[in-house]
Design a protein around this motif. Structure first.
Motif, PDB file in Angstrom:
ATOM      1  N   PRO A 219      20.902  11.889 -31.183  1.00 39.84           N
ATOM      2  CA  PRO A 219      20.500  11.396 -32.499  1.00 39.84           C
ATOM      3  C   PRO A 219      19.260  10.504 -32.483  1.00 39.84           C
ATOM      4  O   PRO A 219      18.639  10.310 -33.529  1.00 39.84           O
ATOM      5  CB  PRO A 219      21.730  10.633 -33.005  1.00 39.84           C
ATOM      6  N   VAL A 220      18.891   9.984 -31.314  1.00 39.72           N
ATOM      7  CA  VAL A 220      17.704   9.116 -31.240  1.00 39.72           C
ATOM      8  C   VAL A 220      16.630   9.679 -30.303  1.00 39.72           C
ATOM      9  O   VAL A 220      15.675   8.993 -29.963  1.00 39.72           O
ATOM     10  CB  VAL A 220      18.087   7.675 -30.820  1.00 39.72           C
ATOM     11  N   GLU A 221      16.805  10.934 -29.883  1.00 42.13           N
ATOM     12  CA  GLU A 221      15.849  11.614 -29.003  1.00 42.13           C
ATOM     13  C   GLU A 221      15.511  10.784 -27.763  1.00 42.13           C
ATOM     14  O   GLU A 221      14.350  10.607 -27.401  1.00 42.13           O
ATOM     15  CB  GLU A 221      14.589  12.012 -29.768  1.00 42.13           C
ATOM     16  N   ALA A 222      16.555  10.283 -27.100  1.00 39.01           N
ATOM     17  CA  ALA A 222      16.375   9.468 -25.901  1.00 39.01           C
ATOM     18  C   ALA A 222      16.231  10.311 -24.631  1.00 39.01           C
ATOM     19  O   ALA A 222      15.892   9.780 -23.585  1.00 39.01           O
ATOM     20  CB  ALA A 222      17.558   8.507 -25.741  1.00 39.01           C
ATOM     21  N   ILE A 223      16.486  11.613 -24.729  1.00 42.67           N
ATOM     22  CA  ILE A 223      16.477  12.493 -23.554  1.00 42.67           C
ATOM     23  C   ILE A 223      15.189  13.296 -23.526  1.00 42.67           C
ATOM     24  O   ILE A 223      14.812  13.918 -24.520  1.00 42.67           O
ATOM     25  CB  ILE A 223      17.679  13.447 -23.577  1.00 42.67           C
ATOM     26  N   THR A 224      14.510  13.267 -22.381  1.00 34.75           N
ATOM     27  CA  THR A 224      13.341  14.112 -22.177  1.00 34.75           C
ATOM     28  C   THR A 224      13.594  15.034 -20.997  1.00 34.75           C
ATOM     29  O   THR A 224      14.238  14.650 -20.017  1.00 34.75           O
ATOM     30  CB  THR A 224      12.058  13.302 -21.943  1.00 34.75           C
ATOM     31  N   ILE A 225      13.090  16.242 -21.126  1.00 41.25           N
ATOM     32  CA  ILE A 225      13.206  17.239 -20.061  1.00 41.25           C
ATOM     33  C   ILE A 225      11.807  17.782 -19.798  1.00 41.25           C
ATOM     34  O   ILE A 225      11.095  18.167 -20.744  1.00 41.25           O
ATOM     35  CB  ILE A 225      14.127  18.403 -20.475  1.00 41.25           C
TER      36      ILE A 225
ATOM     37  N   GLY B 264      27.262   9.325 -27.065  1.00 39.98           N
ATOM     38  CA  GLY B 264      28.073  10.238 -26.264  1.00 39.98           C
ATOM     39  C   GLY B 264      27.873  11.702 -26.596  1.00 39.98           C
ATOM     40  O   GLY B 264      28.537  12.562 -26.029  1.00 39.98           O
ATOM     41  N   MET B 265      26.956  12.008 -27.502  1.00 36.70           N
ATOM     42  CA  MET B 265      26.711  13.408 -27.864  1.00 36.70           C
ATOM     43  C   MET B 265      26.259  14.216 -26.648  1.00 36.70           C
ATOM     44  O   MET B 265      26.632  15.375 -26.499  1.00 36.70           O
ATOM     45  CB  MET B 265      25.665  13.501 -28.975  1.00 36.70           C
ATOM     46  N   CYS B 266      25.488  13.601 -25.765  1.00 29.31           N
ATOM     47  CA  CYS B 266      25.003  14.319 -24.585  1.00 29.31           C
ATOM     48  C   CYS B 266      26.166  14.724 -23.682  1.00 29.31           C
ATOM     49  O   CYS B 266      26.196  15.838 -23.157  1.00 29.31           O
ATOM     50  CB  CYS B 266      23.990  13.475 -23.821  1.00 29.31           C
ATOM     51  N   VAL B 267      27.131  13.836 -23.535  1.00 26.11           N
ATOM     52  CA  VAL B 267      28.298  14.134 -22.702  1.00 26.11           C
ATOM     53  C   VAL B 267      29.140  15.224 -23.361  1.00 26.11           C
ATOM     54  O   VAL B 267      29.692  16.088 -22.674  1.00 26.11           O
ATOM     55  CB  VAL B 267      29.130  12.857 -22.443  1.00 26.11           C
ATOM     56  N   ASN B 268      29.220  15.208 -24.686  1.00 24.82           N
ATOM     57  CA  ASN B 268      29.952  16.259 -25.393  1.00 24.82           C
ATOM     58  C   ASN B 268      29.305  17.625 -25.191  1.00 24.82           C
ATOM     59  O   ASN B 268      29.994  18.616 -24.993  1.00 24.82           O
ATOM     60  CB  ASN B 268      30.053  15.954 -26.884  1.00 24.82           C
ATOM     61  N   HIS B 269      27.983  17.677 -25.257  1.00 23.43           N
ATOM     62  CA  HIS B 269      27.263  18.948 -25.097  1.00 23.43           C
ATOM     63  C   HIS B 269      27.210  19.397 -23.641  1.00 23.43           C
ATOM     64  O   HIS B 269      27.273  20.591 -23.371  1.00 23.43           O
ATOM     65  CB  HIS B 269      25.829  18.826 -25.622  1.00 23.43           C
ATOM     66  N   ALA B 270      27.034  18.449 -22.722  1.00 26.93           N
ATOM     67  CA  ALA B 270      26.831  18.797 -21.308  1.00 26.93           C
ATOM     68  C   ALA B 270      27.577  17.814 -20.403  1.00 26.93           C
ATOM     69  O   ALA B 270      26.982  16.948 -19.779  1.00 26.93           O
ATOM     70  CB  ALA B 270      25.340  18.792 -20.980  1.00 26.93           C
ATOM     71  N   PRO B 271      28.910  17.938 -20.333  1.00 28.66           N
ATOM     72  CA  PRO B 271      29.680  16.989 -19.522  1.00 28.66           C
ATOM     73  C   PRO B 271      29.324  17.020 -18.034  1.00 28.66           C
ATOM     74  O   PRO B 271      29.494  16.015 -17.352  1.00 28.66           O
ATOM     75  CB  PRO B 271      31.132  17.402 -19.760  1.00 28.66           C
TER      76      PRO B 271
ATOM     77  N   ALA C 262      22.074  19.165 -25.311  1.00 27.96           N
ATOM     78  CA  ALA C 262      22.317  17.719 -25.327  1.00 27.96           C
ATOM     79  C   ALA C 262      21.061  16.970 -25.750  1.00 27.96           C
ATOM     80  O   ALA C 262      21.126  16.039 -26.572  1.00 27.96           O
ATOM     81  CB  ALA C 262      22.781  17.250 -23.953  1.00 27.96           C
ATOM     82  N   ALA C 263      19.913  17.367 -25.214  1.00 24.89           N
ATOM     83  CA  ALA C 263      18.653  16.714 -25.583  1.00 24.89           C
ATOM     84  C   ALA C 263      18.349  16.942 -27.059  1.00 24.89           C
ATOM     85  O   ALA C 263      17.980  16.007 -27.780  1.00 24.89           O
ATOM     86  CB  ALA C 263      17.519  17.225 -24.707  1.00 24.89           C
ATOM     87  N   GLU C 264      18.526  18.167 -27.512  1.00 29.63           N
ATOM     88  CA  GLU C 264      18.263  18.487 -28.915  1.00 29.63           C
ATOM     89  C   GLU C 264      19.233  17.775 -29.852  1.00 29.63           C
ATOM     90  O   GLU C 264      18.872  17.434 -30.984  1.00 29.63           O
ATOM     91  CB  GLU C 264      18.352  19.993 -29.132  1.00 29.63           C
ATOM     92  N   GLY C 265      20.459  17.523 -29.390  1.00 26.18           N
ATOM     93  CA  GLY C 265      21.479  16.887 -30.221  1.00 26.18           C
ATOM     94  C   GLY C 265      21.493  15.379 -30.164  1.00 26.18           C
ATOM     95  O   GLY C 265      22.235  14.740 -30.912  1.00 26.18           O
TER      96      GLY C 265
ATOM     97  N   VAL D 187      16.671   9.828 -19.314  1.00 28.47           N
ATOM     98  CA  VAL D 187      17.190   9.195 -20.522  1.00 28.47           C
ATOM     99  C   VAL D 187      16.514   7.838 -20.647  1.00 28.47           C
ATOM    100  O   VAL D 187      16.536   7.031 -19.713  1.00 28.47           O
ATOM    101  CB  VAL D 187      18.724   9.004 -20.465  1.00 28.47           C
ATOM    102  N   ASP D 188      15.891   7.589 -21.790  1.00 26.19           N
ATOM    103  CA  ASP D 188      15.284   6.282 -22.058  1.00 26.19           C
ATOM    104  C   ASP D 188      16.402   5.366 -22.539  1.00 26.19           C
ATOM    105  O   ASP D 188      16.841   5.436 -23.689  1.00 26.19           O
ATOM    106  CB  ASP D 188      14.189   6.414 -23.109  1.00 26.19           C
TER     107      ASP D 188
END
Length: 77
Positions: free
Chosen positions: A57-63, A18-25, A52-55, A9-10
């Motif tokens: 809103p600022v594309e801060a997650i990279t996999i 918190g969208m990432c936590v909602n998708h993947a707690p 979570a990465a796709e959701g 996560v950048d």
């Protein structure tokens, strides 16, 4: 045996929605400053983590794939 991912996560980009936590707690947590962190930076491939990465809103997650570093999300264009 399935793929292993490296999840980052950048935090310079993260807005703490918190969208990432909602998708993947089980995959993410928010710290006291509402910045996202992966629960573990290395994980088995998981559809909820990808969602979570796709959701984000600022594309801060990279996999990326742990072995080889090929991008999973965002995909190469």
């Amino acid at each position: 045996m399935g793929d292993r991912w490296h999840v980052e996560v950048d935090r310079r980009v993260c807005i703490g929605s918190g969208m990432c936590v909602n998708h993947a707690p089980d995959g993410f947590r928010l710290d006291a400053a509402r910045q996202s962190h992966p629960q573990t930076p290395e994980a088995d491939a998981d559809e909820s983590v990808l969602a979570a990465a796709e959701g984000c809103p600022v594309e801060a997650i990279t996999i990326t794939l742990r072995d080889g570093g090929e991008p999973v999300f965002p995909p190469e264009e």
